[in-house]
Scaffold this motif. Structure first.
Motif, short mmCIF file in Angstrom:
data_model
loop_
_atom_site.label_atom_id
_atom_site.label_comp_id
_atom_site.label_asym_id
_atom_site.label_seq_id
_atom_site.Cartn_x
_atom_site.Cartn_y
_atom_site.Cartn_z
N GLY A 344 0.92 -1.21 -0.06
CA GLY A 344 -0.12 -0.12 0.14
C GLY A 344 1.16 1.31 0.01
N TYR A 345 1.71 1.30 1.07
CA TYR A 345 2.82 2.41 0.98
C TYR A 345 3.29 2.75 -0.48
CZ TYR A 345 2.65 4.01 5.76
OH TYR A 345 2.38 4.56 7.09
N SER A 346 3.99 1.57 -0.75
CA SER A 346 5.07 1.58 -2.21
C SER A 346 3.94 2.20 -3.42
CB SER A 346 5.42 0.41 -2.32
OG SER A 346 4.89 -0.30 -2.62
N SER A 347 2.73 1.85 -3.35
CA SER A 347 1.93 2.26 -4.61
C SER A 347 1.33 3.48 -4.30
CB SER A 347 0.61 1.11 -4.52
OG SER A 347 -0.12 1.05 -3.68
N LEU A 367 -8.19 4.64 -0.49
CA LEU A 367 -7.71 4.52 -1.91
C LEU A 367 -6.53 3.54 -1.88
CD1 LEU A 367 -6.88 7.32 -4.78
CD2 LEU A 367 -5.59 5.17 -4.37
N LEU A 368 -6.90 2.36 -2.45
CA LEU A 368 -5.65 1.15 -2.45
C LEU A 368 -5.31 0.95 -3.88
CD1 LEU A 368 -7.15 -1.02 0.40
CD2 LEU A 368 -5.31 0.33 0.59
N VAL A 419 -10.39 -4.89 7.93
CA VAL A 419 -9.25 -4.70 6.88
C VAL A 419 -9.88 -4.80 5.39
CG1 VAL A 419 -7.44 -6.24 6.10
CG2 VAL A 419 -7.84 -6.22 8.54
N LEU A 420 -9.23 -3.76 4.63
CA LEU A 420 -9.60 -3.59 3.40
C LEU A 420 -8.48 -3.99 2.53
CD1 LEU A 420 -11.27 -0.03 3.39
CD2 LEU A 420 -12.58 -2.15 3.08
N GLU A 421 -8.50 -4.78 1.42
CA GLU A 421 -7.27 -5.37 0.54
C GLU A 421 -7.95 -5.10 -0.94
OE1 GLU A 421 -3.89 -8.82 0.04
OE2 GLU A 421 -5.59 -8.75 1.79
N SER A 422 -7.00 -4.30 -1.59
CA SER A 422 -7.09 -4.38 -3.21
C SER A 422 -7.09 -5.57 -3.87
CB SER A 422 -6.28 -3.31 -3.66
OG SER A 422 -6.07 -3.45 -5.24
N SER A 423 -7.69 -5.88 -4.89
CA SER A 423 -7.21 -7.21 -5.73
C SER A 423 -7.28 -6.99 -7.15
CB SER A 423 -8.44 -8.18 -5.50
OG SER A 423 -9.66 -7.79 -5.86
N GLY A 424 -7.06 -5.58 -7.58
CA GLY A 424 -6.98 -5.16 -8.89
C GLY A 424 -5.47 -5.15 -9.39
N GLY A 425 -5.46 -4.74 -10.51
CA GLY A 425 -3.94 -4.77 -11.28
C GLY A 425 -3.29 -3.37 -10.82
N PRO A 426 -1.94 -3.72 -11.40
CA PRO A 426 -0.85 -2.57 -10.75
C PRO A 426 -1.24 -1.19 -10.74
CG PRO A 426 -0.04 -3.83 -12.54
CD PRO A 426 -1.46 -4.55 -12.32
N ASP A 427 -2.04 -0.97 -11.76
CA ASP A 427 -2.75 0.54 -11.86
C ASP A 427 -4.25 0.51 -11.37
OD1 ASP A 427 -0.90 0.54 -14.88
OD2 ASP A 427 -0.28 1.29 -12.92
N ASP A 428 -4.63 -0.36 -10.96
CA ASP A 428 -6.11 -0.30 -10.57
C ASP A 428 -6.21 0.26 -9.08
OD1 ASP A 428 -7.12 -1.47 -12.89
OD2 ASP A 428 -6.90 -3.31 -12.12
N GLU A 429 -7.35 1.03 -8.86
CA GLU A 429 -7.65 1.91 -7.71
C GLU A 429 -8.93 1.36 -7.02
OE1 GLU A 429 -7.52 5.97 -8.45
OE2 GLU A 429 -5.52 6.10 -8.39
N PHE A 430 -8.77 0.62 -5.85
CA PHE A 430 -10.03 0.36 -4.87
C PHE A 430 -10.44 1.47 -4.09
CE2 PHE A 430 -12.77 -2.18 -2.70
CZ PHE A 430 -12.22 -2.72 -1.54
N ILE A 431 -11.54 2.21 -4.28
CA ILE A 431 -11.82 3.51 -3.51
C ILE A 431 -13.07 2.96 -2.67
CG2 ILE A 431 -12.41 5.66 -3.76
CD1 ILE A 431 -10.75 5.97 -6.34
N THR A 432 -13.17 3.26 -1.44
CA THR A 432 -14.09 3.18 -0.56
C THR A 432 -14.23 4.35 0.30
OG1 THR A 432 -12.88 2.19 1.12
CG2 THR A 432 -13.91 0.55 -0.39
N TYR A 433 -15.39 4.61 0.80
CA TYR A 433 -16.07 5.69 1.64
C TYR A 433 -16.48 5.39 2.76
CZ TYR A 433 -14.99 9.20 -2.20
OH TYR A 433 -14.11 9.87 -3.20
#
Ligand SMILES: NNC(=O)[C@@H](O)[C@H](O)[C@H](O)COP(=O)(O)O
Ligand SMILES: [Zn+2]
Length: 439
Positions: A344-347, A367-368, A419-433
């Motif tokens: 998360g940090y590095s992306s 935003l993950l 816990v929220l975790e992204s499962s998209g590709g390297p440029d995908d953004e998993f956004i939650t509110y």
């Protein structure tokens, strides 16, 4: 005790100003959760997705069909004892997604005392007795009218836009300009002069509004960027001319078009936010937003709407605060109670807190970016509702884990470690509110 993670089926309201069919984020998000009473019609407007326990459109547990309101009434620990004892067995906030195709009404929301009076007097038009301070966070670029302009800007428009001056009244306009231009001066007297000028505008007879609307639109079309003598630094003439013709195209002759010259015109980019206290005048104009408010549906309207208008109540109730728009915008801060993993940090992922000066709610935007980016939230002593507005990932509370995609909504009971975790590709953004209340 297993802290619940409940997937919600949320209702969508079809107000006239909503975007049509699947152009509406509110419709798309509602349709993301299977339900037999929603099929999106291409030519129907879908304005607001409601997430919460407000009885006008209560969200339901997708597995049992039971309303969240019932579940919270039966088990107040879902809310936490402290929240339930302060607000009762319901959520203190109402969480929404608005998808705006046409301008909303010129409106304000009553403070607590006025809300109780209006609800007692007219429960059909004022459905509850609560105040409704609200915050809007832009999902897409957003336009809105929000709070009174600095007085010198209003004075400029009264001096340069004849149809506006005619409706306000030459004498009243001159008095206002004089009060506005006084250096320093008595704040209360300035607010009184503002109320007099605004009240004069809002009490214009319909035939005058028709006549002056035609004159205003003709000027906007003929003068373009020199309209209103080129406008003011915050809103240039060309922008005003376009807004006048746009609103006229949407509503025809309407006193609300003239309110443009009294209110700040604000644009928000995705992630930017504004906060409105009760009794602040506003009208949202375009874009998709997440909106959070105290749990109320009380709206006092005065223009740009086919709904019930209560002009004298609106003119009487307003704060007549005036300020440059930047004082109304909110700046989010890093949320201190969540930890990003290395991915998360590095992306460049982020967890941002929007924390207005009221007790009923705050909102966290997570935003993950990239696969495996993860945010772990410390347990909250209070309830949350979380929606995914783009991308995909998973949401977990203890051993319970679900996938999340655009439009999925969950209720998270009190004291849950989320816990929220992204499962998209390297440029995908998993956004939650996530809207929450914690005392
Ligand atoms: N500012 N946004 C809000 O207050 C929303 O939560 C309200 O539900 C809308 O203002 C309702 O708008 P109409 O009354 O249909 O014009
Ligand atoms: Zn509002």
């Amino acid at each position: 005790m297993q802290v619940p993670l409940i997937r919600l089926q949320c209702g969508v309201n079809s107000y006239e100003w909503g975007k049509k069919g699947s152009d509406s984020a509110a419709a798309r998000f509602a349709a993301a959760t299977p339900s037999d009473d929603l099929s999106i019609q291409a030519d129907k407007p879908y304005a607001e997705l409601w997430m919460g326990t407000h009885p006008s459109n209560p969200s339901k547990d997708v597995n049992t069909g039971r309303t969240l309101l019932d579940l919270c009434s039966e088990n107040q620990l879902l809310l936490s004892q402290s929240v339930a004892s302060k607000y009762g067995a319901k959520l203190p906030f109402l969480f929404k997604v608005l998808s705006i195709n046409k301008a909303l009404s010129i409106q304000a929301h009553p403070n607590k005392k006025l809300a109780e009076q209006l609800h007692a007097r007219d429960p059909r038009n004022y459905p509850d007795d609560n105040h409704k301070p609200e915050m809007a966070i832009a999902i897409t670029p957003f336009e809105g009218l929000c709070g009174f302009r600095p007085l010198d800007e209003i004075a400029h428009f009264l001096e340069t836009v004849k149809p506006l001056r005619t409706l306000v009244g030459e004498e009243e306009a001159a008095q206002f300009v004089q009060a506005a231009k006084q250096e320093g001066g008595d704040e209360a007297a300035k607010k009184k002069a503002l109320q007099k000028a605004f009240g004069g505008l809002m009490s214009s007879p319909p035939e005058d509004v028709d006549r002056e609307t035609a004159n205003l639109v003709a000027l906007a079309k003929s003068e373009g960027e020199s309209f209103a003598a080129g406008g003011v630094s915050s809103t240039k003439g060309a922008v005003l001319a376009e807004l006048v013709t746009r609103l006229h195209g949407q509503f025809g002759s309407d006193i609300g078009i003239f309110v443009l010259f009294f209110l700040n015109f604000v644009t928000l980019q995705p992630g930017e936010a504004l906060f409105l206290v009760a009794d602040d005048i506003h009208a949202y104009v375009s874009g998709d937003i997440v909106e959070c408010m105290a749990a109320s549906d009380n709206v006092v309207r005065a223009g740009l709407t086919p709904k019930f208008k209560d002009v004298s109540t609106l003119v009487d109730m307003l704060t007549y605060n005036y300020a440059p728009i930047d004082q109304q915008k909110m700046t989010p801060t890093d949320y201190p109670y969540a930890t990003l993993n290395r991915a998360g940090y590095s992306s460049g992922s982020s967890v941002l807190l929007y924390d207005p000066p009221i007790d009923e709610f705050s909102v966290v935007r997570t935003l993950l970016r990239g696969d495996g980016a993860k945010a772990t939230f410390e347990p909250l002593e209070g309830p949350s509702i979380i929606i995914c507005t783009s991308g995909k990932g998973t949401i977990a509370v203890g051993p319970t884990k679900h996938e999340m995609q655009e439009g999925y909504v969950f209720f998270v009971g009190s004291t849950a470690e989320l816990v929220l975790e992204s499962s998209g590709g390297p440029d995908d953004e998993f956004i939650t509110y996530k809207a929450f209340c914690e005392i």
